[in-house]
Design a protein around this motif. Structure first.
Motif, short mmCIF file in Angstrom:
data_model
loop_
_atom_site.label_atom_id
_atom_site.label_comp_id
_atom_site.label_asym_id
_atom_site.label_seq_id
_atom_site.Cartn_x
_atom_site.Cartn_y
_atom_site.Cartn_z
N LYS A 159 36.37 36.40 39.73
CA LYS A 159 35.71 37.36 38.83
C LYS A 159 34.58 36.70 38.04
N LYS A 160 34.80 35.43 37.67
CA LYS A 160 33.79 34.69 36.90
C LYS A 160 32.64 34.22 37.78
N GLU A 161 32.97 33.68 38.96
CA GLU A 161 31.95 33.11 39.83
C GLU A 161 31.24 34.15 40.69
N PHE A 162 31.93 35.25 40.99
CA PHE A 162 31.35 36.30 41.85
C PHE A 162 31.53 37.65 41.14
N PRO A 163 30.78 37.90 40.08
CA PRO A 163 31.00 39.09 39.26
C PRO A 163 30.82 40.42 39.98
N ASP A 164 30.15 40.42 41.12
CA ASP A 164 29.94 41.68 41.85
C ASP A 164 31.12 42.05 42.74
N THR A 197 38.55 49.20 50.04
CA THR A 197 37.14 48.92 49.74
C THR A 197 36.98 47.75 48.76
N VAL A 198 38.06 47.01 48.50
CA VAL A 198 37.97 45.87 47.59
C VAL A 198 37.51 44.63 48.34
N ASP A 199 37.05 43.65 47.58
CA ASP A 199 36.67 42.35 48.17
C ASP A 199 37.82 41.35 48.10
N VAL A 200 38.70 41.53 47.12
CA VAL A 200 39.83 40.63 46.94
C VAL A 200 41.06 41.47 46.62
N LEU A 201 42.11 41.31 47.43
CA LEU A 201 43.37 42.02 47.18
C LEU A 201 44.46 41.00 46.89
N LEU A 202 45.06 41.11 45.69
CA LEU A 202 46.12 40.21 45.25
C LEU A 202 47.39 41.04 45.08
N VAL A 203 48.40 40.78 45.90
CA VAL A 203 49.63 41.57 45.86
C VAL A 203 50.81 40.66 45.51
#
Length: 438
Positions: A159-164, A197-203
């Motif tokens: 989130k910090k390094e790739f805010p988009d 449609t997410v770039d990162v999924l954390l489950v």
């Protein structure tokens, strides 16, 4: 870590922080955690009387305990149980960037030791190049060892390094509940759009989808769509993929082919470092000998370590006195009354029975009715009923979704055979003795 785990962990400290045992038992204990989003911790209670009492008498105390546990300023929101569904609808479709991702879990405050150094290294690398190096990443280990911390640290760093990038963190239980709600409300298109449609999924806690065929199929398609687009997937579980009861074979294959990294119990030095860092973060002045004593006594997981420290902090705030060894011993004994006793679990029971009867766990929970499998299956069910707090429904779920009447029949069969079969008596007593000596 989701809100339910936080609420469970802080109960003892909440009880100590309020002035009335009766007030705690009547108004706070019946409460359920609903959500923890954007520093607002929401709980639900059965009646308006409970709600009013918490709002007017106990709110500040509870907020103080949550603040100490999470390391951030929080606001307590109290709703009625009847309002939970409406609250969940608002929660379910919030912005993906903020949903449940705990900002206090970072790589900077994660204490690295021999038990987790490889996992931490992999997690950092994953956050630096999401979707390409270690994808999917599967972190596993027993509860309270830092899996959720590392997962959230990955999300926070990205989130910090790739805010988009669009990031989604969710527990498997909440994913399942939302899936069910969307089926009922005919909103599956919105559900799929949200997760695919997410770039990162954390489950988190993916073991929750064991034995749930419908959700496993939906999860597979979400997994497949994201993976094919090089979107980062990170999963945590208390079991490694091969030990999960996954009915959707394509999903099981994908999980097994992920990078699997286990996190084990921290050693003494790591436990001590964790306590010192937590005490410093909360500006809690406590003697080194106390921290060393806790590190020596509390060995199973990080969550219990922090639970002891949290309770000592609440005692200090209330009584305005320094903590000594006797007080610390009393706190540890209250939190870990069975210290030194290894809890007997269904997995341990199945492992012992499988070894003696030379069958696999998969055969034990399978559907085959051949006698060489039926007898050990019945024995394992019987031992689960006698050595754990599981009811027949829970045992049935553990053994491949067997129905309750079948479980009751199998347990009764062993009980009857024990009256006349000396060899069976000897075998079961041997297994019980072996389990209790772990």
């Amino acid at each position: 870590m989701d809100c339910k785990q936080i609420w469970e962990d802080i109960q003892e400290a909440v009880k100590n922080s309020v002035s009335s045992d009766v007030g705690y038992s009547v108004h706070i204990k019946p409460a359920n955690a609903v959500s923890f989003i954007n520093s607002v911790f929401t709980i639900s209670v059965p009646s308006s009387i409970n709600k009013n009492m918490i709002d007017y008498r106990f709110k500040d105390s509870i907020e103080g305990v949550i603040d100490s546990y999470t390391g951030e300023k929080t606001t307590l929101k109290v709703i009625l149980n009847s309002e939970v569904n409406n609250e969940n609808i608002k929660i379910n479709f919030q912005n993906e960037h903020s949903l449940l991702l705990n900002e206090k879990f970072t790589f900077e405050n994660f204490v690295i030791g021999s038990s987790n150094s490889y996992a931490a290294t992999v997690a950092i690398s994953t956050s630096e190049n999401p979707g390409y190096i270690y994808n999917p990443l599967f972190l596993y280990g027993h509860s309270g060892l830092g899996k959720t911390h590392l997962m959230c640290a990955i999300g926070n760093k990205i989130k910090k390094e790739f805010p988009d990038k669009k990031i989604m963190y969710i527990s498997a239980e909440n994913f399942t509940n939302e899936f069910v709600d969307c089926i009922k409300s005919n909103k599956m298109n919105e559900f799929r759009k949200k997760y695919r449609t997410v770039d990162v999924l954390l489950v988190d806690d993916v073991q929750f989808i064991e034995n749930k065929e419908g959700i496993q199929e939906e999860f597979f398609h979400t997994f497949h769509d994201l993976y094919s687009l090089n979107k980062q997937i990170v999963l945590t579980s208390d079991k490694k993929p091969s030990d999960l009861i996954i009915l959707e074979e394509r999903l099981k294959t994908r999980l097994i082919n992920s990078l699997q990294v286990d996190i084990t119990v921290p050693n003494y030095e790591t436990r001590l470092a964790i306590l010192k860092k937590k005490a410093d973060a909360n500006k809690f002045n406590i003697a080194d000998e106390i921290l060393e004593y806790i590190s020596d006594r509390v060995k199973s997981n990080v969550r219990e370590l922090e639970g002891v420290l949290l309770k000592l902090m609440s005692i200090t705030q209330m009584k305005r006195e320094e903590i000594d060894i006797e007080t610390t011993k009393s706190v540890i004994d209250s939190i870990l009354p069975d210290e030194g006793i290894v809890k007997i679990t269904p997995d341990k029971i199945m492992e012992k029975v499988s070894t003696i009867y030379k069958v696999t766990k998969e055969e034990l929970i399978g559907k085959s009715r051949v006698k060489s499998l039926v007898v050990p299956r019945q024995i394992a069910m019987y031992l689960c009923s006698k050595l754990t707090d599981m009811n027949s429904g829970m045992i049935g779920t553990t053994f491949g979704n067997k129905d309750r009447s079948s479980v009751i029949h199998n347990i009764k069969k062993i009980e009857e055979d024990l009256l006349t079969d000396e060899n069976l008596n000897t075998t079961i007593n041997y297994i019980i003795k072996d389990l209790e000596s772990l």
